[in-house]
Design a protein around this motif. Structure first.
Motif, PDB file in Angstrom:
ATOM      1  N   ASN A  85       5.550   7.756  -9.558  1.00 42.12           N
ATOM      2  CA  ASN A  85       3.880   7.876  -9.065  1.00 42.12           C
ATOM      3  C   ASN A  85       3.274   7.730  -9.952  1.00 42.12           C
ATOM      4  OD1 ASN A  85       4.472  10.038  -6.869  1.00 42.12           O
ATOM      5  ND2 ASN A  85       5.393  11.621  -8.333  1.00 42.12           N
ATOM      6  N   ARG A 130      -5.511   4.800  -0.638  1.00 47.54           N
ATOM      7  CA  ARG A 130      -4.233   5.096  -2.084  1.00 47.54           C
ATOM      8  C   ARG A 130      -5.312   5.451  -3.554  1.00 47.54           C
ATOM      9  NH1 ARG A 130       0.822   3.300  -2.861  1.00 47.54           N
ATOM     10  NH2 ARG A 130       0.915   4.450  -4.569  1.00 47.54           N
ATOM     11  N   GLU A 131      -7.333   5.039  -3.334  1.00 49.62           N
ATOM     12  CA  GLU A 131      -7.093   5.767  -4.647  1.00 49.62           C
ATOM     13  C   GLU A 131      -8.439   6.345  -4.187  1.00 49.62           C
ATOM     14  OE1 GLU A 131      -7.715   1.367  -7.330  1.00 49.62           O
ATOM     15  OE2 GLU A 131      -8.400   0.975  -5.984  1.00 49.62           O
ATOM     16  N   HIS A 132      -9.222   6.568  -3.016  1.00 45.80           N
ATOM     17  CA  HIS A 132      -9.798   7.731  -2.462  1.00 45.80           C
ATOM     18  C   HIS A 132     -11.177   6.944  -3.174  1.00 45.80           C
ATOM     19  CE1 HIS A 132      -6.617   9.982  -1.417  1.00 45.80           C
ATOM     20  NE2 HIS A 132      -5.784   9.876  -2.660  1.00 45.80           N
ATOM     21  N   LYS A 160      -3.093  -4.175  -5.307  1.00 50.91           N
ATOM     22  CA  LYS A 160      -4.077  -4.848  -5.060  1.00 50.91           C
ATOM     23  C   LYS A 160      -4.179  -6.186  -5.250  1.00 50.91           C
ATOM     24  CE  LYS A 160      -8.068  -2.820  -5.785  1.00 50.91           C
ATOM     25  NZ  LYS A 160      -8.733  -0.996  -6.488  1.00 50.91           N
ATOM     26  N   ALA A 174      -6.484   0.567   0.283  1.00 57.74           N
ATOM     27  CA  ALA A 174      -6.495   0.346  -1.309  1.00 57.74           C
ATOM     28  C   ALA A 174      -7.079   1.700  -1.002  1.00 57.74           C
ATOM     29  CB  ALA A 174      -7.341  -0.815  -1.357  1.00 57.74           C
ATOM     30  N   SER A 210       5.251   3.690  -4.714  1.00 60.19           N
ATOM     31  CA  SER A 210       4.896   4.360  -5.104  1.00 60.19           C
ATOM     32  C   SER A 210       6.066   3.964  -6.287  1.00 60.19           C
ATOM     33  CB  SER A 210       4.682   5.067  -4.511  1.00 60.19           C
ATOM     34  OG  SER A 210       4.786   6.620  -5.500  1.00 60.19           O
ATOM     35  N   VAL A 255      -1.056   0.166  -8.132  1.00 64.39           N
ATOM     36  CA  VAL A 255      -1.821   0.345  -7.548  1.00 64.39           C
ATOM     37  C   VAL A 255      -2.987  -0.920  -8.285  1.00 64.39           C
ATOM     38  CG1 VAL A 255      -3.550   1.163  -6.182  1.00 64.39           C
ATOM     39  CG2 VAL A 255      -2.222   2.442  -6.793  1.00 64.39           C
ATOM     40  N   GLN A 307      -0.007   6.082 -11.267  1.00 60.78           N
ATOM     41  CA  GLN A 307      -1.516   5.370 -10.062  1.00 60.78           C
ATOM     42  C   GLN A 307      -1.517   3.960 -10.881  1.00 60.78           C
ATOM     43  OE1 GLN A 307      -3.045   6.945  -7.569  1.00 60.78           O
ATOM     44  NE2 GLN A 307      -0.998   7.985  -8.041  1.00 60.78           N
ATOM     45  N   GLY A 319       0.624  -1.252  -0.030  1.00 62.17           N
ATOM     46  CA  GLY A 319      -0.463  -0.416   0.380  1.00 62.17           C
ATOM     47  C   GLY A 319       0.905   1.143   0.352  1.00 62.17           C
ATOM     48  N   SER A 320       2.245   1.389   0.540  1.00 63.40           N
ATOM     49  CA  SER A 320       2.951   2.421   0.555  1.00 63.40           C
ATOM     50  C   SER A 320       3.476   2.082  -0.558  1.00 63.40           C
ATOM     51  CB  SER A 320       3.427   2.406   2.220  1.00 63.40           C
ATOM     52  OG  SER A 320       5.010   1.638   1.903  1.00 63.40           O
TER      53      SER A 320
END
Lengths: 283, 261
Positions: free
Chosen positions: A67, A151-153, A76, A148, A64, A72, A69, A61-62
């Protein structure tokens, strides 16, 4: 053993003891399930697996990378794969040891000396293991969902609901299959290995069996087809993509049919376990 | 005369070997037995005589090859037949991760004891077996004697009419044996029926109203201890037992041989 009437001079069981059969069956099943759940949270296996899965999920989850996206989704996918693996290991190892441990530790004797039927014992063990696996699953998914979502909002609650329920019902089939195995095989280790191989085998190859059958000549083709239609297709419960790619929901009738399919297979395996255990000597 | 609460008729139990060609082992052959309400009944025999197998049939663990058995007039294959009995196995093992209190609550639930009654029963049986101080400790921390007493407590949780005890004092120290004996005496005074197997013949002689002696799966003698002593013209039950199972004391001749050697 014949079913002759009792001799005339024997005293009768007091009428007051004739309990309503349904109520007492349910009480016995719940009491046995309660012991299974207590055993699970007093052992360390579950905590070790949970901490490991949680740690890996947190690390994933942490992460990156550039950058990006899209990364993710891959993370997941890996985390959900871990959750599937952990839940299978938990349910199979917990269920496989239930009946053999009762025999080995001789706790089966004082229990069956009470007004408990062997069917109730099997159903109680199933219910306990299945509920315990449900609790484990809920914790895993809740933790994963929070990481999750952060990260994804994005919080697709219904997607999670469908994925968890289908996953949990699939574990019900595995749990019933493992219980049947524990009646057939004496050693929990052999039962664990066999059930794990069968389950993973179905998950990976189950959907391809019909294609394999098409390439075979008779009688091999018929045999493979029989296998294809007889085995529980666990792979249909694997809806991880719902969460990974945030796809739209499965239609609710199909979701319900999936749960019913799992219930039928679990009932079949449990019936076979009850039949097999019914006349087995436990001395 | 009091009523029969345990009845066995023409019981026969055979065990078939799992391996191909293995012989059938006859564990019990044509056993007939009746135990009346309020009796303390000693079920005796050398190892392998068929005592535990008979008890296993009574408790539904093993199916009889032929014959029948009833508890309170209900066939032993019916789970409800076990509603008014308490059973203490020879080797007591309970869920080690539970406390004594939790084990008793679990069994009380199975007997459908009303909720208000459960705590009162747990207090009473734990007081009887003197385990009140350890009620909240997990079984894995108990000594062997304490585990045996938990066994007795679980056998008494439903206030049974009939107690089936399989070698209740085996492996206990003299104090533990004395305690178990006291509990059996107390249960007899309360009018309970006790059916138990034991190798401690002195103890059996003290507490039992009647005894049955089994050898090679067959009933060799049955009756009141005093009647058996008179019938076999012996001074104690041990001598009667040895005579019935056909034991010959060869120690003198072997002793002589040893001395000569």
């Amino acid at each position: 053993m014949t079913t002759a009437n009792p001799p005339a001079e024997t005293c009768r069981l007091p009428e007051a003891l004739a309990r309503p059969a349904g109520a007492s069956s349910w009480t016995n099943i719940c009491a046995i399930a309660g012991v299974v759940i207590k055993e699970m949270y007093r052992r360390k296996d579950f905590y070790v697996l949970f901490v490991l899965t949680a740690l890996i999920t947190l690390v994933m989850g942490s992460v990156s990378i550039f950058n990006e996206q899209g990364i993710v989704r891959y993370l997941k996918e890996i985390c959900l794969f871990l959750i599937w693996g952990s839940s299978l290991v938990i349910v199979i190892t917990t269920t496989a040891r239930q009946i053999p441990a009762e025999r080995e530790n001789r706790t089966l004797f004082p229990l069956l000396a009470k007004p408990v039927t062997r069917h109730q014992l099997i159903l109680g063990k199933f219910l306990g293991c299945w509920l315990a696996s449900g609790v484990a699953l809920l914790i895993f998914y809740a933790f994963f969902g929070m990481v999750a979502g952060a990260r994804e909002h994005h919080w697709p609650v219904l997607n999670y609901f469908q994925a968890i329920t289908l996953h949990w019902f699939m574990l019900g089939i595995v749990c019933a299959l493992t219980l049947l195995g524990s009646i057939v095989f004496a050693a929990p280790s052999s039962n664990t290995t066999i059930t794990l191989v069968v389950t993973v085998g179905i998950l990976l190859l189950g959907r391809h069996l019909n294609k394999v059958a098409l390439r075979l000549s008779e009688p091999g083709q018929t045999v493979v087809y029989i296998f294809y239609y007889a085995i529980p297709h666990l792979e249909i419960f694997d809806v991880r993509d719902l969460i990974v790619h945030n796809w739209g929901l499965i239609s609710w009738p199909i979701w319900a049919a999936g749960l019913a399919y799992a219930a039928v297979y679990a009932a079949l395996f449990l019936s076979a376990a009850c039949l097999r255990f019914r006349r087995q000597a436990v001395n | 005369m009091s009523e029969v609460i345990l009845k066995i008729e023409n019981l026969r139990v055979e065990f078939r070997g799992k391996e191909l060609g293995q012989q059938v082992k006859l564990a019990v052959n044509g056993l007939n037995l009746a135990v009346r309400q309020g009796e303390v009944f000693g079920f005796l025999g050398p190892n392998g005589a068929g005592k535990t197998t008979t008890m296993n049939v009574l408790l539904g663990f093993v199916n009889a090859t032929a014959g029948d058995a009833w508890l309170f007039g209900v066939n032993v294959r019916e789970p409800i037949a076990r509603q008014r009995i308490g059973y203490l196995p020879e080797l007591t093992y309970y869920y080690k991760f539970l406390t004594a209190e939790e084990i008793l609550r679990f069994y009380a639930k199975i007997f459908c004891i009303p909720k208000g009654e459960v705590e009162r029963r747990i207090d009473a049986v734990l007081r009887l077996v003197e385990l009140e101080h350890a009620r909240k400790r997990q079984i894995k921390t108990y000594s062997k004697g304490m585990q045996q007493r938990v066994g007795l407590a679980q056998a008494l949780i439903n206030n049974p009419e009939l107690l089936i005890l399989d070698e209740p004092t085996s492996g206990l120290d003299p104090v533990g044996r004395m305690k178990v004996r006291e509990i059996i005496q107390r249960l007899r005074n309360e009018g309970k029926t006790v059916f138990f197997s034991s190798h401690e013949l002195g103890e059996v002689e003290t507490v039992c109203d009647r005894v049955a002696i089994l050898n090679h799966g067959e009933l060799k003698a049955e009756g009141r201890v005093s009647d058996l002593l008179r019938q076999h013209q012996q001074n104690n039950l041990e001598q009667v037992f040895l005579k019935i199972i056909g034991y010959h004391d060869d120690s003198k001749s072997s002793g002589g041989n040893l001395q000569a050697a």
